[in-house]
Design an enzyme around this catalytic site. Structure first.
Site, mmCIF file in Angstrom:
data_model
loop_
_atom_site.group_PDB
_atom_site.id
_atom_site.type_symbol
_atom_site.label_atom_id
_atom_site.label_comp_id
_atom_site.label_asym_id
_atom_site.label_seq_id
_atom_site.Cartn_x
_atom_site.Cartn_y
_atom_site.Cartn_z
ATOM 1 N N GLU A 185 0.846 -1.185 0.000
ATOM 2 C CA GLU A 185 0.000 0.000 0.000
ATOM 3 C C GLU A 185 0.884 1.238 0.000
ATOM 4 O OE1 GLU A 185 -3.363 0.050 2.620
ATOM 5 O OE2 GLU A 185 -3.425 -2.130 2.707
ATOM 6 N N GLY A 202 1.162 -3.767 11.232
ATOM 7 C CA GLY A 202 -0.298 -3.794 11.102
ATOM 8 C C GLY A 202 -0.637 -3.934 9.630
ATOM 9 N N CYS A 228 -2.413 -7.231 5.475
ATOM 10 C CA CYS A 228 -1.800 -8.509 5.113
ATOM 11 C C CYS A 228 -1.116 -9.226 6.269
ATOM 12 C CB CYS A 228 -0.791 -8.302 3.983
ATOM 13 S SG CYS A 228 -1.538 -7.787 2.421
ATOM 14 N N HIS A 245 13.275 -1.788 10.254
ATOM 15 C CA HIS A 245 13.069 -0.498 10.905
ATOM 16 C C HIS A 245 12.208 -0.709 12.152
ATOM 17 C CE1 HIS A 245 14.837 1.453 7.438
ATOM 18 N NE2 HIS A 245 14.025 0.752 6.654
ATOM 19 N N LYS A 297 0.666 2.652 8.110
ATOM 20 C CA LYS A 297 1.892 3.092 7.447
ATOM 21 C C LYS A 297 1.554 4.366 6.683
ATOM 22 C CE LYS A 297 3.125 1.157 3.529
ATOM 23 N NZ LYS A 297 3.544 0.167 2.506
#
Length: 440
Positions: free
Chosen positions: A155, A260, A263, A254, A324
């Site tokens: 995404e 979350g 997927c 990172h 994200k």
């Protein structure tokens, strides 16, 4: 080639638009009239950079259309893609295949000529054989094949991932289906992107194994970050040193507040469940799931320490709530664990996110949505960076400090450094796996 795409969610819409840009005639089908009306107006129901322009381009070219009518979409189609949701089933962690099997049955009833039915949804091993049985039962006279074509779209970078993939995975049972899939992906063949052709089960397993491994990398570095805090190491330097080893690589190392999204949480649970059902437990994957939840709770403890042991009466500004940056997706975002703990503890919470409000208003009751990060910080006792949007990477920290009642920062994405925070005038700074400070 005519392609029907069943489902206009994230995977279905991105895939349909990109296939049309390959030059195919694509009809996207959905049962939601509001969504189809929206798409026909040229509006995109999800946030994905560049998707609106690419969609408009192919609609104008006559290669892309949207409909509620499955029969219209399937008529003359050489391939029908199933791109419907496979949410985690309540109670057992398995992927819910209700929508996949319903789509398979509807395809069987609508199709009359040879067609390849392609599962794009993420499904457990063995699902494509179930799809084949479902279609054969619903329409015994139909000539068809099934194929597995899992997606690997990030995404926020989905169009690039589709157009310039690391690899395309295609699971088939015979050459006829393989030839149809090769024609669909011909533009990528010509540009020499890797196309991996396997059996059905291997294709299904590749998707789950890849996501579980990436989730493991994230969780591993988050555990290392916790240890770094205890021993005085800097997790960013540790990650850099690890990632320079080509056997490890620098991606997904990172440290942060836990993974979350649509997927990793769903797929790790489903893979663990598959292992249990086949008496081959995936102990590493099971541990990853457990540790990821513990990481999110550890973030709450960090914030609690910065607030002197109680959230009650505190004003807390949270920057970023999506899982994200560059997406509006809130699924299993760390914010869904952390923010309710703040609200439940008696804090007044202000949230600021470039795209998260649309979903977040329903998922995070009791918070105040503010568009501007500086306004969110006004008279706040704590500033929390929870999603590393570019908008939050270059804040005027001195301006933030001057607006806050008690200038403390919890940088849960390691965007800044303790030196940055101290220079700006923060009285306390905490990050993940690195040095922080708390002034008396």
């Amino acid at each position: 080639m005519k392609i029907a795409m069943i489902g206009t969610g994230y995977v279905g819409l991105v895939s349909g638009v990109c296939f049309s840009d390959f030059g195919h005639e694509v009809i996207c089908v959905d049962k939601d009239p509001k969504k189809i009306e929206m798409l026909e107006r040229g509006d995109v129901p999800i946030y994905e950079p560049g998707l609106d322009a690419l969609m408009a381009k192919n609609v104008d070219a006559g290669r892309l259309s949207f409909t509620l009518d499955l029969n219209e979409a399937i008529d003359g189609a050489e391939a029908v893609f199933i791109a419907v949701g496979t949410p985690t089933r309540r109670g057992d962690g398995h992927a819910d295949l209700t929508y996949v099997m319903a789509a398979a049955e509807e395809i069987a009833k609508a199709a009359s000529d040879y067609v390849v039915v392609v599962t794009k949804s993420t499904v457990p091993v063995g699902t494509n054989r179930q799809v084949k049985q479902t279609i054969a039962k619903a329409n015994p006279d139909l000539e068809f094949d099934v194929a597995s074509n899992p997606e690997f779209l990030r995404e926020g970078a989905a169009i690039d991932d589709f157009m310039k993939p690391d690899r395309v995975v295609v699971g088939v049972q015979n050459e006829r289906a393989a030839d149809v899939m090769a024609e669909i992906y011909r533009p990528l063949y010509l540009r020499e992107f890797p196309i991996v052709t396997t059996d059905l089960e291997s294709a299904e397993m590749i998707k789950y194994a890849a996501n579980a491994f990436l989730a493991t990398k994230i969780t591993f570095i988050n555990e290392i970050a916790a240890l770094c805090e205890k021993v005085g190491a800097d997790v960013k330097q540790v990650s850099k040193g690890m990632g320079m080893d080509n056997r490890i690589g620098n991606k997904f190392l990172h440290a942060g507040p836990g993974y979350g999204g649509s997927c990793f949480p769903k797929d790790t649970k489903a893979l663990a469940r598959i292992g249990q059902e086949h008496a081959s437990p995936l102990q590493i994957t099971e541990a990853v799931i457990k540790v990821n939840e513990e990481v999110k709770r550890r973030m709450i403890d960090k914030l609690l320490d910065l607030c002197g042991g109680s959230f009650n009466g505190k004003t807390i500004a949270v920057l970023g709530v999506t899982f994200k940056p560059n997406t509006d997706d809130m699924r299993d975002a760390p914010a869904l664990t952390i923010v309710p703990a703040l609200v439940g503890g008696g804090a007044k919470v202000r949230t600021c996110d470039p795209q998260g409000r649309h979903e977040g208003e329903a998922l995070l009751p009791g918070v105040h949505w503010i568009e501007d990060p500086y306004k969110a910080a006004q008279n706040a006792d704590l500033l929390v960076i929870l999603t590393e949007w570019n908008e939050f990477r270059a804040l005027d920290l001195k301006k933030i400090v001057n607006k806050m009642a008690d200038p403390k920062m919890a940088d849960l994405r390691n965007v800044y450094t303790a030196k940055d925070a101290k220079r700006a005038g923060f009285s306390a700074y905490e990050s993940i796996g690195r040095e922080g400070f708390l002034q008396d």
